[in-house]
Design a protein around this motif. Structure first.
Motif, mmCIF file in Angstrom:
data_model
loop_
_atom_site.group_PDB
_atom_site.id
_atom_site.type_symbol
_atom_site.label_atom_id
_atom_site.label_comp_id
_atom_site.label_asym_id
_atom_site.label_seq_id
_atom_site.Cartn_x
_atom_site.Cartn_y
_atom_site.Cartn_z
ATOM 1 N N MET A 1 45.731 35.711 13.184
ATOM 2 C CA MET A 1 47.148 35.605 13.000
ATOM 3 C C MET A 1 47.598 34.294 13.873
ATOM 4 S SD MET A 1 48.987 39.344 12.997
ATOM 5 C CE MET A 1 48.203 39.989 14.483
ATOM 6 N N ALA A 2 47.135 34.122 14.900
ATOM 7 C CA ALA A 2 47.383 32.749 15.599
ATOM 8 C C ALA A 2 46.615 31.715 15.011
ATOM 9 C CB ALA A 2 46.832 32.934 17.245
ATOM 10 N N GLU B 1 46.399 31.240 11.657
ATOM 11 C CA GLU B 1 47.331 31.021 10.289
ATOM 12 C C GLU B 1 48.635 30.627 10.904
ATOM 13 O OE1 GLU B 1 47.698 34.323 7.420
ATOM 14 O OE2 GLU B 1 45.448 34.427 7.611
ATOM 15 N N PHE B 2 49.153 30.947 11.936
ATOM 16 C CA PHE B 2 50.333 30.464 12.667
ATOM 17 C C PHE B 2 50.471 28.961 12.840
ATOM 18 C CE2 PHE B 2 53.477 29.753 16.153
ATOM 19 C CZ PHE B 2 54.417 30.345 15.676
ATOM 20 N N THR B 3 49.323 28.620 13.480
ATOM 21 C CA THR B 3 48.809 27.289 13.721
ATOM 22 C C THR B 3 48.766 26.360 12.686
ATOM 23 O OG1 THR B 3 47.912 27.871 15.870
ATOM 24 C CG2 THR B 3 47.317 25.586 14.871
ATOM 25 N N LEU B 4 48.141 26.952 11.534
ATOM 26 C CA LEU B 4 47.834 26.211 10.204
ATOM 27 C C LEU B 4 49.119 26.089 9.566
ATOM 28 C CD1 LEU B 4 44.604 27.943 8.778
ATOM 29 C CD2 LEU B 4 44.810 25.353 9.770
ATOM 30 N N LYS B 5 50.009 26.904 9.506
ATOM 31 C CA LYS B 5 51.218 26.784 9.068
ATOM 32 C C LYS B 5 52.271 25.965 9.878
ATOM 33 C CE LYS B 5 51.082 31.394 6.691
ATOM 34 N NZ LYS B 5 51.514 32.662 6.383
ATOM 35 N N LYS B 6 52.168 25.732 11.016
ATOM 36 C CA LYS B 6 52.848 24.891 11.762
ATOM 37 C C LYS B 6 52.663 23.606 11.263
ATOM 38 C CE LYS B 6 52.744 23.651 16.892
ATOM 39 N NZ LYS B 6 52.402 23.732 18.037
ATOM 40 N N HIS B 7 51.439 23.223 11.150
ATOM 41 C CA HIS B 7 50.927 21.864 10.729
ATOM 42 C C HIS B 7 51.070 21.676 9.135
ATOM 43 C CE1 HIS B 7 49.848 20.485 14.493
ATOM 44 N NE2 HIS B 7 49.164 21.805 15.010
ATOM 45 N N GLY B 8 51.807 22.637 8.312
ATOM 46 C CA GLY B 8 51.908 22.469 6.925
ATOM 47 C C GLY B 8 50.985 22.687 6.183
ATOM 48 N N ILE B 9 50.068 23.674 6.648
ATOM 49 C CA ILE B 9 48.855 24.126 5.849
ATOM 50 C C ILE B 9 48.986 25.698 5.352
ATOM 51 C CG2 ILE B 9 46.191 24.201 5.794
ATOM 52 C CD1 ILE B 9 46.342 22.098 7.866
ATOM 53 N N VAL C 1 46.315 26.598 22.664
ATOM 54 C CA VAL C 1 47.412 25.424 23.007
ATOM 55 C C VAL C 1 48.778 25.254 21.758
ATOM 56 C CG1 VAL C 1 48.010 23.030 23.179
ATOM 57 C CG2 VAL C 1 46.082 23.941 24.342
ATOM 58 N N GLU C 2 47.998 25.499 20.477
ATOM 59 C CA GLU C 2 48.890 25.020 19.479
ATOM 60 C C GLU C 2 49.855 26.347 19.129
ATOM 61 O OE1 GLU C 2 49.296 22.560 17.491
ATOM 62 O OE2 GLU C 2 47.597 21.390 18.597
ATOM 63 N N SER C 3 49.475 27.522 19.308
ATOM 64 C CA SER C 3 50.253 28.829 19.122
ATOM 65 C C SER C 3 51.076 29.326 20.169
ATOM 66 C CB SER C 3 49.246 29.879 18.602
ATOM 67 O OG SER C 3 48.477 30.126 19.630
ATOM 68 N N ASP D 1 56.862 36.643 15.810
ATOM 69 C CA ASP D 1 56.969 35.753 15.121
ATOM 70 C C ASP D 1 55.774 35.454 14.418
ATOM 71 O OD1 ASP D 1 59.743 35.436 15.599
ATOM 72 O OD2 ASP D 1 59.279 33.776 17.135
ATOM 73 N N VAL D 2 54.612 35.362 15.219
ATOM 74 C CA VAL D 2 53.221 35.162 14.600
ATOM 75 C C VAL D 2 52.854 36.267 13.811
ATOM 76 C CG1 VAL D 2 50.747 35.341 15.387
ATOM 77 C CG2 VAL D 2 52.434 33.942 16.588
ATOM 78 N N MET D 3 52.995 37.661 14.169
ATOM 79 C CA MET D 3 52.823 38.728 13.253
ATOM 80 C C MET D 3 53.640 38.525 11.824
ATOM 81 S SD MET D 3 52.326 41.699 15.966
ATOM 82 C CE MET D 3 51.783 42.848 14.734
#
Length: 338
Positions: free
Chosen positions: A152-153, A155-163, A216-218, A307-309
């Motif tokens: 989940m962390a 995917e949260f990070t990937l989406k944060k970077h537009g992925i 760091v990212e999440s 939010d992550v979940m």
């Protein structure tokens, strides 16, 4: 983990509770100390303060006789807690939320935080001079188990970077947690999401390169927390306080000592781990602030977890902070240490 699978283990655990003894296993040992059994979700350098609390005698000084058991996987750890096989679980806070979502009469309460970030790193197969998250688009990405905090962390990070992890890359999730490093070494994936010490081991062997940190990212999360059933906490308040006091003492010691000193204390719990690798892993976690400085699960961290979940599609509804978090013992431990 799918919702159906998650419902399955929760239902099984609750069924076990119905036939298990209603008395918690907390009792007295031969020397008069209170016995407490901890079920940790895995044996990891990520949990260094826990082993420091045992090795430095902080639990013993608080009158506790602690037994460490390892129950791999959040589902197995939570089942052990719900069935009174263990007294305290060390696992991600998301598991307490999954149980609450099933309407448990005896909720699982988060009372002392151990780690406050995700513990995984992004490892590339080939050296990357200037890593950019957009370079992950179109690649084979070896991720973690669906529904677990690492995934989940991630995917949260990937989406944060537009992925979009479902559309922009080939996300591989059909490999058991314990076999992910071996799968990467055998050629699966151009990138992999790994905990320490596996990330450092692969890097030392020249077979991969750490290029980013999901921790760091999440951001700050109640990533790994000591928790117990509400009934246990109500019956054993003094024990829970003593337990939390010991954890905070260990947190302070870890904050004040080097990765080398910490490694020397915890290595007996990792007999097959090279000291240099242990130092590297602990140093990474210290530098990015993964080890919580105190046992308090704060509301901002809890909301970040929700939010992550939610982003991962694993949350039916937001669970109020005060429903599953009790900071009473953490706050008292901090006051006692001043």
């Amino acid at each position: 983990m799918t919702r159906n699978a998650r419902k399955g283990w929760i239902a099984a655990a609750l069924a076990i509770v119905m036939i298990a003894s209603l008395l918690a296993s907390c009792g007295k040992s031969g020397d008069g100390k209170t016995k407490v059994t901890i079920g940790e979700v895995t044996r990891s350098l990520f949990y260094a303060p826990e082993y420091v609390a045992v090795a430095k005698g902080y639990f013993e000084a608080e009158g506790l006789d602690v037994e460490l058991t390892t129950t791999p996987g959040g589902d197995k750890t939570m089942t052990a807690l719900l069935s009174n096989t263990i007294d305290v679980a060390l696992v991600g806070s998301e598991t307490s939320i999954y149980v609450a979502q099933q309407g448990a009469d005896d909720p699982v309460i988060n009372f002392a935080q151990l780690t406050q970030t995700d513990g995984t790193f992004l490892v590339a197969r080939k050296p990357v001079d200037a890593f950019d998250w957009s370079s992950l688009k179109g690649v084979d990405f070896l991720g973690q188990r669906k529904g677990g905090m690492p995934q989940m962390a991630g995917e949260f990070t990937l989406k944060k970077h537009g992925i979009d992890p479902k559309k922009d890359l080939n996300l591989i999730q059909n490999i058991d947690f314990a076999n992910i490093p071996a799968a990467f070494l055998s050629g699966t994936g151009a990138y992999v999401q790994l905990f320490e010490p596996q990330a450092s081991i692969i890097e030392k062997e020249g077979k991969g390169h750490v290029v980013a940190s999901f921790g760091v990212e999440s951001g700050h999360l109640p990533y790994t927390v000591f928790m117990a059933k509400q009934s246990f906490i109500s019956k054993h308040k003094d024990t829970v306080q003593s337990f939390t006091n010991a954890i905070h003492q260990a947190q302070r010691w870890v904050a004040e000592h080097s990765a080398e000193e910490i490694a020397d204390v915890v290595l007996p719990y990792f007999q097959n781990t090279d000291r240099a690798i242990a130092v590297s892993a602990i140093d990474r976690y210290k530098k990015q602030g993964s080890y919580a400085s105190d046992p308090i699960v704060d509301e901002a961290e809890w909301n970040n977890l929700l939010d992550v979940m939610t982003t991962a599609g694993e949350l039916k509804e937001r669970v109020p902070y005060e429903k599953l978090v009790d900071t009473t013992y953490a706050q008292a431990a901090i006051e006692a240490s001043k």
